[in-house]
Design a protein around this motif. Structure first.
Motif: not given
Length: 997
Positions: A781-783, A797, A801, A805, A808-810, A812, A837
């Motif tokens: 689930l990492r970038p 990171y 982001y 980003a 779907w990453e938000s 996660a 997020r």
């Protein structure tokens, strides 16, 4: 002369005080002026008096005896010459004022103490002695006294007390054992009843209808464990020789006359009451019945307590052959009584009622009835006898201590527990004897006068501080008795054993095979082999297993896989081998055995976990032991283990062993219904976090040992997915991301290389082949997923982001939470991802459509080919993904405005959404129900199979196991499928309205 006399007097008084006289001046006067004046200073006399329980009482009694004896000089000479006579006589006089009174009335009886031997007469000798005393011929089939008048009654009382005197002397001087004393008292009671019956026969009219009459001793008389002064419990049974009605009239007259002969007060006093209240119908029933009448009553009407009383039935007087037939008739009824409905509960309730009726002012000084008293021992032993004695004839002794020894020998009671009870019982009975001997009165209450306590204490051998030492010993024994009574008497195993048929309790091969098949064991031959392996032989372990297994077979069968449960039980038992506590815990500690059986038979996972850590059985004894441990406690334990280890592999192996133990704790608590699904998820998450932290420490230490310097960066592990949501399941991987921050002065390249090395080592250590369940650490689930670097700096990171980003990453990141490593790095990372997020302005319509598109694609593409969407717990209709994506969409859209939504936990966010008016309460309940059920099903699949699975099994046996684990009754597997489909269908309806709009 006066000065010399005063000095001698003062010297004697001081000596008397040192010898234990409480009134030395009075004793000095008695010695100086009485029949012992010539012996006043003799060492043999003073030392002998100082050795007894109450020297003052002994001196008074001796002087009264000498004053009554027509030949006092002869007695004094005998005492001076015969140390054995001196010890016995003074021991009696120093404890019993009543026997001192008897000797003062009948001074010639001191001669029974001077035979120089230590042996006691047996039952036949006592019978003959007392019959001859009343003028009856011991050799007659039905001895008849010379007359039934006052002379015979007085002669009986004198002969009884003469025999009692001889027995008490040997008791008080240690020349007779406890068993010899209590057995001798019971034999003396039987002889007295026989002589009283001879007197009763002498009083019959010549035309009385002939009959046979047997006197059955009950209670302590029947058990050959009588005390000095007690009601003597009896039952009378008759058999007519001709006319039944006339014979019963004769038998009743004989029984009534026998009772009067013992209890009436004459010039020689009374002996003791004869109590026939234990007969059928008690005092309301006829005093005498025929054998057939007894049988009919016990078969049809008798209550539980009556069978408990009959356990001690023994012929003691009258027609012995008839008495033996009576015992043979009632014995099968006694040893089947435990099969009666609520038998164990009835016996337990009766004991509680006895305690409730003790007068409050006596409760704390009651030796017999109160908590920690004699009845606690007796009821415990009798209940164990009645339950286990059906199948084991060695337990059928009417004597408490004999039965207790057999219970210990057979493994029904722990040896240490039996030894404690035996010692305490002997002590309490000895105290009871000393109290009763003083006045020959029926009492079971410890006196509170210091003088009485001092006499009791000294008679038991306490000399430094007789009162204090006695009170301390008494209270200690009472506490132990009460503790062991509550442990043994309320043992759940008893109820289960009592429900077995006698053949089932014996566990013979034939009975075992039939029972295994009836209980549903698939491989009865294999199960028999396991049983034989566990129970064959004469070892204590085999004996205890023979007690446990008849019941455990039924408990295994109450779960999904009885064959697997029995096999696992055998393996655990063999693994623990001679571990002293293991079988003791199963036999004694609450519901441990039942819990173990049900847990082992519910599926492969708990069996596998326990086989690798069999010592975890101990935690089943107590609900508190099954409570999940806190993350901080687990972290402390893991980190301590890592520090002690000599290699990274050993460190993580120890951490994984802790995880295995904690997983068993959680599975066990889950199987027993002690935890809900949220608590299970939290518990698995906490132990996973502790193990990941331990592995990170070990990997870091390995890098530092290899390079000889500190790690040039600070690392944090961020939990993702279910790990971050505190929702891990038994088969879950640990989803994580690794973040680091180089130390000041360290190059970023060097720091990144070190961080990568540590992260890779952490993952390697946690997945090394071992007997413990592996823990897969998933960083996908990492970038950039698997294409991106395993570890990034905080700055990397932040840059990613901010610029790249995706929505779907938000999504996660909603469940991202720091779990291990440097807390400052973890806190900074959490600040960096907060606006990602929890978007300040929520989601755009395009982003909402993107989330819906991805969800639809997942449904279409990731559901395994051929999988039934109505059975798939993760991706199927109304399953976990449906609920979680719906909740996460609400969070992404509204968490900026509703701070309470900023939680990583699904159900917590769902509750907030309802409270904030973002979701209808009914819809919230529907989604929560579906999420809980799907999560529980996934856990149950792992428990039953021993491996993870996402779909309700199509294999009927496995599906039945899942249903049983979830609490569905046997044969109701279809109800689980119906419930699951109904609940998830309703949840899918909510998802379509709320998520897809």
């Amino acid at each position: 002369m006066t000065v010399g006399h005063d000095a001698r007097a003062s010297s004697l008084a001081s000596r008397l005080a040192r010898l234990g006289f409480t009134e030395p001046a009075r004793a000095e006067r008695l010695l100086a002026t009485g029949p012992l004046a010539d012996q006043a200073g003799e060492a043999w006399l003073l030392d002998a008096l100082g050795a007894v329980a109450d020297p003052d009482l002994a001196l008074t009694g001796l002087i009264r005896l000498l004053e009554a004896d027509p030949e006092p000089d002869r007695l004094v000479a005998a005492l001076a010459a015969d140390a054995s006579l001196r010890e016995r006589l003074l021991a009696v006089l120093g404890v019993s004022a009543a026997l001192g009174d008897h000797l003062a009335r009948h001074p010639e009886d001191w001669r029974v103490l001077g035979d120089g031997g230590t042996g006691l007469p047996d039952a036949a000798e006592l019978r003959a002695e007392l019959l001859r005393a009343v003028g009856a011929d011991p050799d007659q089939a039905q001895p008849r006294a010379a007359d039934a008048g006052p002379g015979a009654l007085d002669a009986l009382r004198r002969a009884y007390r003469r025999a009692l005197l001889a027995l008490a002397a040997r008791d008080l001087t240690g020349q007779a054992t406890f068993a010899e004393v209590t057995g001798g008292l019971a034999d003396l009671a039987g002889a007295t009843l026989e002589a009283a019956l001879a007197i009763a026969r002498a009083g019959l009219p010549d035309d009385a209808e002939p009959c046979r009459l047997a006197v059955i001793g009950m209670g302590k008389t029947g058990g050959r464990e009588l005390n000095y002064v007690s009601d003597v419990d009896v039952i009378f049974v008759a058999e007519p020789l001709q006319d039944e009605a006339g014979a019963l009239r004769t038998a009743t007259a004989l029984a009534a006359a026998l009772m009067r002969a013992c209890s009436e007060t004459t010039g020689e006093g009374a002996i003791w009451p004869v109590d026939a209240a234990l007969r059928p119908e008690g005092k309301a029933g006829p005093l005498v019945r025929t054998l057939e009448s007894h049988r009919a009553y016990y078969e049809r009407w008798a209550k539980t307590w009556e069978f408990q009383a009959l356990l001690k039935a023994r012929p003691v007087a009258g027609d012995r052959e008839l008495g033996e037939r009576y015992v043979a008739t009632v014995a099968p009824l006694v040893w089947s009584a435990a099969q009666r409905e609520n038998f164990v509960a009835d016996v337990q309730a009766m004991r509680r009622r006895v305690e409730e009726h003790i007068p409050a002012k006596q409760a704390d000084r009651q030796l017999k009835l109160g908590p920690g008293g004699l009845r606690d021992v007796e009821f415990s032993v009798q209940l164990l006898q009645l339950v286990h004695g059906r199948a084991d004839p060695t337990l059928r002794s009417p004597n408490t201590l004999t039965a207790l020894a057999e219970l210990a020998r057979g493994g029904y009671v722990g040896r240490a527990d039996a030894a404690e009870l035996d010692e305490a019982y002997r002590f309490l009975r000895s105290v009871e004897h000393r109290i009763q001997l003083y006045r020959l009165r029926r009492t079971h209450t410890v006196p509170d006068r210091e003088q009485d306590l001092r006499r009791i204490g000294r008679s038991l051998g306490f000399r430094t501080d007789p009162v204090g030492e006695f009170e301390t010993a008494w209270r200690r024994h009472a506490r132990e008795v009460r503790r062991l009574h509550e442990k043994l008497f309320y043992r759940p195993l008893l109820v289960a054993v009592a429900r077995l048929e006698p053949g089932e309790a014996r566990l013979t091969p034939e009975a075992a095979r039939a029972r295994l098949e009836a209980l549903g064991y698939a491989d009865s031959a294999g199960a028999l082999r396991h049983i034989e392996a566990l129970t064959t032989g004469v070892s204590r372990r085999a004996a205890i297993q023979r007690t446990l297994l008849p019941v455990m077979l039924g408990w295994f069968a109450d779960a999904h896989d009885p064959d697997g449960g029995l096999l696992a039980f055998r393996k655990v038992s063999e693994a623990l081998g001679s571990t002293p506590w293991y079988l003791r815990v199963l036999r004694d500690e609450g519901a441990t055995a039942e819990r173990m059986a049900r847990i082992l038979a519910c599926g492969k996972l708990p069996a596998d976990l326990l086989l690798r850590a069999p010592e975890a059985v101990a935690m089943l004894a107590d609900d508190e032991e099954l409570r999940p441990r806190s993350r901080s406690a687990l972290l402390t334990e893991v980190q301590a283990a890592v520090r002690r280890a000599t290699s990274p592999e050993q460190a993580v192996a120890t951490a994984r062993a802790i995880r295995r133990r904690e997983l068993f704790r959680l599975v066990a608590a889950d199987a027993l219904g002690l935890l809900d699904i949220e608590a299970v998820g939290q518990g698995i998450t906490d132990v996973t976090a502790a193990v990941v932290a331990g592995a990170l420490d070990a990997a870091t230490a390995a890098w530092e040992a290899e390079h000889g310097r500190a790690l040039p960066t600070r690392i944090a592990v961020i939990a993702m997915g279910r790990f971050g949501g505190h929702e891990l399941q038994y088969g879950s991987d640990a989803d994580v991301m690794f973040v680091h921050e180089p130390l000041p002065g360290a190059s970023e390249h060097e720091a990144s290389q070190a961080a990568h090395t540590v992260a890779n080592e952490l993952r390697r250590l946690l997945q090394l082949p071992a007997t413990d369940p592996p823990l897969k650490v998933d960083a996908d689930l990492r970038p950039e997923g698997r294409q991106g670097p395993l570890v990034r700096t905080l700055a990397s990171y932040e840059a990613y982001y901010r610029r790249w980003a995706h929505v779907w990453e938000s999504q996660a990141l909603l469940r991202a939470e720091f779990v291990a490593g440097d807390p400052r790095v973890g806190e900074r990372f959490t600040r960096i991802i907060a606006p990602v997020r929890w978007p300040e302005h929520g989601l755009t319509e395009a982003e909402v459509r993107e989330i819906r598109r991805i969800k639809a694609r997942v449904e279409a593409e990731r559901l395994p080919r051929g999988a039934d969407p109505t059975r798939h717990t993760k991706l199927g209709r109304g399953g976990l993904a449906d609920v979680e994506w719906t909740v996460q969409l609400i969070q992404l859209r509204h968490a900026a405005a509703v701070p309470e939504l900023r939680t990583t936990r699904t159900l917590a966010a769902l509750r907030v959404a309802v409270a904030a008016g973002l979701l209808d309460p009914a819809d919230g309940d529907t989604l929560a129900e579906a999420w809980r059920l799907a999560s529980r099903v996934r856990n149950a699949i792992m428990v039953v199979r021993g491996r993870a699975g996402d779909s309700l099994p199509t294999d009927l046996r496995e599906c039945a196991g899942v249903a049983r684990f979830l609490g569905y009754p046997p044969g109701r597997t279809g109800d689980l499928l119906e419930d699951y489909r109904r609940v998830t269908r309703r949840a899918r309806s909510v998802v379509e309205r709320v998520f897809y709009a």
